[in-house]
Design a protein around this motif. Structure first.
Motif, short mmCIF file in Angstrom:
data_model
loop_
_atom_site.label_atom_id
_atom_site.label_comp_id
_atom_site.label_asym_id
_atom_site.label_seq_id
_atom_site.Cartn_x
_atom_site.Cartn_y
_atom_site.Cartn_z
N LEU A 24 0.86 -1.11 -0.07
CA LEU A 24 -0.10 0.06 -0.09
C LEU A 24 1.01 1.12 0.05
N GLY A 25 1.98 1.27 0.81
CA GLY A 25 2.96 2.29 0.87
C GLY A 25 3.60 2.51 -0.63
N LEU A 26 4.15 1.51 -1.32
CA LEU A 26 4.17 1.79 -2.59
C LEU A 26 3.39 2.28 -3.57
N GLN A 27 2.37 1.82 -3.37
CA GLN A 27 1.05 2.44 -4.48
C GLN A 27 0.90 3.84 -3.91
N LEU A 85 -2.66 11.96 9.98
CA LEU A 85 -3.53 11.44 9.12
C LEU A 85 -2.85 10.65 7.79
N PRO A 86 -3.42 9.87 7.04
CA PRO A 86 -2.80 9.23 5.80
C PRO A 86 -2.70 10.25 4.84
N ILE A 87 -1.99 11.32 5.00
CA ILE A 87 -1.84 12.43 3.89
C ILE A 87 -0.44 12.49 3.43
N MET A 88 -0.34 12.01 1.90
CA MET A 88 0.85 12.15 1.31
C MET A 88 1.35 13.58 0.93
N MET A 324 -7.19 3.47 6.22
CA MET A 324 -6.88 4.77 6.92
C MET A 324 -5.52 4.83 7.63
N SER A 325 -5.15 4.08 7.69
CA SER A 325 -3.68 3.79 8.43
C SER A 325 -2.65 5.00 8.15
N ARG A 326 -2.37 5.74 9.09
CA ARG A 326 -1.15 6.77 8.73
C ARG A 326 0.05 6.06 8.64
N HIS A 327 0.36 4.91 9.19
CA HIS A 327 1.62 4.29 8.99
C HIS A 327 2.03 3.79 7.48
N VAL A 328 0.92 3.42 6.82
CA VAL A 328 1.17 3.18 5.47
C VAL A 328 1.73 4.23 4.78
N VAL A 329 1.24 5.53 4.95
CA VAL A 329 1.80 6.67 4.25
C VAL A 329 3.09 6.96 4.80
N THR A 330 3.40 6.56 6.03
CA THR A 330 4.72 7.01 6.53
C THR A 330 5.70 6.20 5.95
N ILE A 331 5.60 4.88 5.52
CA ILE A 331 6.23 3.83 4.82
C ILE A 331 6.51 4.57 3.51
#
Length: 439
Positions: A24-27, A85-88, A324-331
């Protein structure tokens, strides 16, 4: 990536299994990668930096590095900074018109100094942004986004035809079948991937189109990897690489766009919580998102990076996956940070021929304009609002098309007046405040 059980991952603090989180992070990275580095390439070109040269490569690296760092400000946070929040975050197209004009006439030193100061002001907006949101309804933000897209589309056409510099447009090869065949390959591949695939591939459609065009350009002998071979593996950061040069007009212009960018980030924060958790964003999340925007912009400017803001396409990924995980966007932020530390990556991007980039930005800039129209679709088209749209766009885009109409203005003020974005934003905000509402 298929949609997962949203009831499980609607909490920003929950992390999916590591394998799924990495995917998900790579996406998220693939969805924003091309849009993130393109503004730096355009502004570098406007400043007259050598194509594929060391300074252009450095600007590209900073775009990747500080997209990652600004994303970590947003997802991990520091005190009141960050929405959690999961905001890039990434380099914003909104600033390209103003910064390209400043870089071309005043130099990158003035442009980046203005980014630092505007970033500090943007940061300060975090304390009051909730109270001034009413100044920026969809009528204003939609107009600004539309003006950005319409201003940039001719740049995309020039790149696709062979380049935007005077010597490139006067060359015999400008507009050649070779150039257009590469640009059209990028567009066609991007469209096919976008509408014939789903999930990660669909979100990375423009990036895949650029890779296809890059490969075709390579086989046509249009790619020179000399700068890639010379580039080192690890970068060193430079403090104020183009110097510190203050210009009040430039600061005002960049700050005006920063304010509009802050409002766009408020919208992205609200859209993220609505899409991922079916709730409204809290005042603390909105303020934190604005603080992160401003801090990311100011810190990036110190090291030669352009302003950062939230990326709306990544909000769509949250809605599509239900994660909704912010940790995914952290990755995702860490992945961008690592790319920014590798000059080989920046040099490879810088070696991309203009027609390849042109094919990609035609799609990207067109989508920016479409996004503006989408926002304006929420506006009731009464006489008052139509007059605001008419005057703001007519003056903003008209002065850009006929710059000699304001040739007697002092240098930086002429640059701002002909930037399309600054006058459109100023007039939209002003007219929306002073013209009476209609029933």
């Amino acid at each position: 990536m298929s949609k997962v059980n949203s009831s499980v991952y609607s909490d920003a603090n929950v992390t999916p299994p590591m394998g799924q989180a990495l995917a998900l992070g790579l996406q998220h990275v693939l969805a924003m990668f091309a849009s993130n580095v393109t503004p730096s390439i355009i502004v570098a070109g406007a400043a007259g930096l050598a194509f594929g040269g060391e300074q252009q490569v450095y600007l590209i690296q900073m775009a990747m590095l500080f997209a990652g760092i600004a994303t970590l400000f947003q997802t991990v946070g520091i005190g009141p900074v960050g929405s959690r929040l999961p905001i890039m975050q990434g380099t914003s197209f909104a600033f390209v018109g103003v910064l390209a004009g400043i870089a071309a006439t005043q130099g990158l030193g003035v442009a980046l100094t203005s980014c630092i100061i505007a970033g500090v002001i943007h940061f300060a907006l975090g304390a009051v942004i909730v109270r001034i949101r009413s100044w920026f309804p969809p009528l204003v933000t939609g107009l600004v986004i539309l003006a950005i897209g319409l201003y940039l589309i001719p740049v995309g056409i020039k790149y696709a035809a062979g380049g935007a510099a005077d010597f490139q447009m006067s060359a015999d090869s400008f507009g050649s079948l070779q150039h257009w065949s590469v640009a059209l390959t990028v567009i066609i591949v991007a469209l096919v991937v976008k509408f014939k695939t789903s999930g990660t591939l669909s979100n990375a459609a423009i990036l895949i189109g650029l890779i296809a065009g890059y490969a075709l350009a390579y086989f046509m002998g249009m790619v020179n990897f000399g700068s890639v071979a010379k580039a080192s593996w690890i970068t060193g950061l430079q403090v104020m690489p183009f110097g510190f040069e203050f210009n009040l007009g430039a600061v005002i212009g960049v700050t005006l766009v920063s304010i509009v960018s802050a409002v766009e980030t408020v919208g992205d924060a609200s859209a993220t919580t609505k899409a991922g958790a079916n709730r409204e964003a809290t005042d603390e999340e909105i303020s934190g998102a604005t603080y992160a925007d401003g801090l990311g912009t100011a810190v990036a400017g110190v090291f030669g990076g352009l302003p950062n803001t939230s990326f709306s396409q990544n909000v769509g990924i949250v809605g599509m996956t239900g994660v909704m995980s912010r940790h995914v966007v952290t990755i995702a932020g860490v992945l961008m940070l690592l790319c920014g530390l590798l000059p080989k990556v920046g040099a490879t991007i810088a070696s991309m021929p203009f027609p390849v980039l042109g094919g990609g930005v035609i799609v990207m800039f067109g989508m920016v304009a479409s996004a503006g129209l989408n926002v304006l679709s929420e506006v009731k088209m009464n006489r008052r609002n139509m007059i605001i749209i008419a005057i703001s766009l007519a003056v903003g885009l008209g002065l850009n098309l006929v710059p000699n109409a304001v040739q007697h203005l002092p240098g930086i003020w002429k640059t701002l007046a002909t930037s399309a974005v600054a006058p459109t934003a100023f007039l939209a905000i002003l007219l929306n405040q002073i013209l009476p509402e209609e029933d």
